[in-house]
Motif scaffolding. Sequence first.
Motif: not given
Ligand SMILES: C[S@@+](CC[C@H](N)C(=O)[O-])C[C@H]1O[C@@H](n2cnc3c(N)ncnc32)[C@H](O)[C@@H]1O
Length: 388
Positions: A29-31, A72-74, A103-107, A128-130, A142-144
């Motif tokens: 539920d992030f922006n 988001g995904t910077p 910097l936050e990165a998505n794999p 990194l969002g592993v 739902g990860r790609l």
């Molecule tokens: C805003 S995300 C940014 C990272 C990047 N967009 C990605 O997903 O790889 C920051 C982190 O919040 C965590 N996160 C987001 N929603 C979550 C949830 N509902 N429960 C637990 N962790 C959550 C995830 O681990 C994610 O990597």
Amino acid sequence: MVNMTFTSPAPFAVYVHWPFCLSKCPYCDFNSHVRHGGVDEARFVRAIEAEIAATAARVPGRTVSTIFFGGGTPSLMRPASVQAILDAIALHWSVASNVEVTLEANPTSVEATRFRGYRTAGVNRVSLGVQALDDAVLKELGRLHTAQEALDAVAVARANFERYSFDLIYARPRQTLESWRAELKRAIAEAAEHLSLYQLTIEPDTPFFGLYKAGKLAIPDDDLGRDLYDLTQATCADAGLPAYEVSNHARPGAECRHNLVYWRGHEYAGVGPGAHGRLDIDGERRATATEKRPETWLTRVEADGHGVITDDLLLRSERADEFLLMGLRLAEGITLARFEALAGHPLDPARIATLRQHGMIETTGAGRLRVTREGFPVLDAVVADLAA
Ligand SMILES: C[S@@+](CC[C@H](N)C(=O)[O-])C[C@H]1O[C@@H](n2cnc3c(N)ncnc32)[C@H](O)[C@@H]1O
Ligand code: SF4
């Protein structure tokens, strides 16, 4: 002999929000937003630069100690965009020589050339969002990316940055203690100095919330959740990565300095759609927030020079409560004297005594109060009790 004292300036952090992702994860539920038609990156970057200028006009003369590109995904941004934003920050404020730039990165969007570009631009830490090291789970989340692609991204991070961290989500559907123990150990073997380990939360208005309500998402119950949490704490501590905050683990000295600014109640600017800030102006603290919807934010900035829609003066009591709420997330806890200075009164000694008797908190000779191992799983209740 001349006595010289070198005092470093108070920490000042800058958060930059990049609100776009390739797809929306069903738990998040992030922006963050998906724009299939593409994003006018240059236009958004110009607006972020404008917002930096507008914020610096309100809080001039600061020395920036940390910068964080979050989303988001910077990592969908071009390195040149990151460079332009860092240049704008350096144009309007001083930047500390030891600035931490994360910097936050998505794999999915990690490539070696892009990472080299970020490094050249001045980024010196990546997160990194592993999320998981299991392909079936990644799909359900739902990860790609696959687990191997995530590990490859960690290797690219390691090759380019001395400091990197990655995130995992646990307490997921059908997760057992045994499977999490094995996965966590694998993750620790790949980690360097920092890991963020979040318990899955079911956020309202997400697809996971709908599934959960319909009984189609069997997440661990409270007892298993607690056991998973305890296992996480013990396994990481044994590996030299103790928790310094509820969900964050680091080798001592390798904590994320940017997030410490939030948790220690220091000042920070937030730029980009939906970014929050805490600015000290005329001796008072203001809580700011910008417009969340990316395109609405963009047109506001283009018209007014900034996208701030909330700019509230915090009452003393609000500031003190926030200090408590954020500071007690840290293993180091808070300084009682700072609470008193902010609130204008000390914390209630009777409440401290009761919580201490129950083993939820401890106080130290140095005037600090911190939550114990037993207290952390019920942190919200402990804070509510102290703040009441
Ligand atoms: C805003 S995300 C940014 C990272 C990047 N967009 C990605 O997903 O790889 C920051 C982190 O919040 C965590 N996160 C987001 N929603 C979550 C949830 N509902 N429960 C637990 N962790 C959550 C995830 O681990 C994610 O990597
Ligand atoms: S978890 Fe990360 S990639 Fe997924 S929607 Fe949220 S911000 Fe975007």
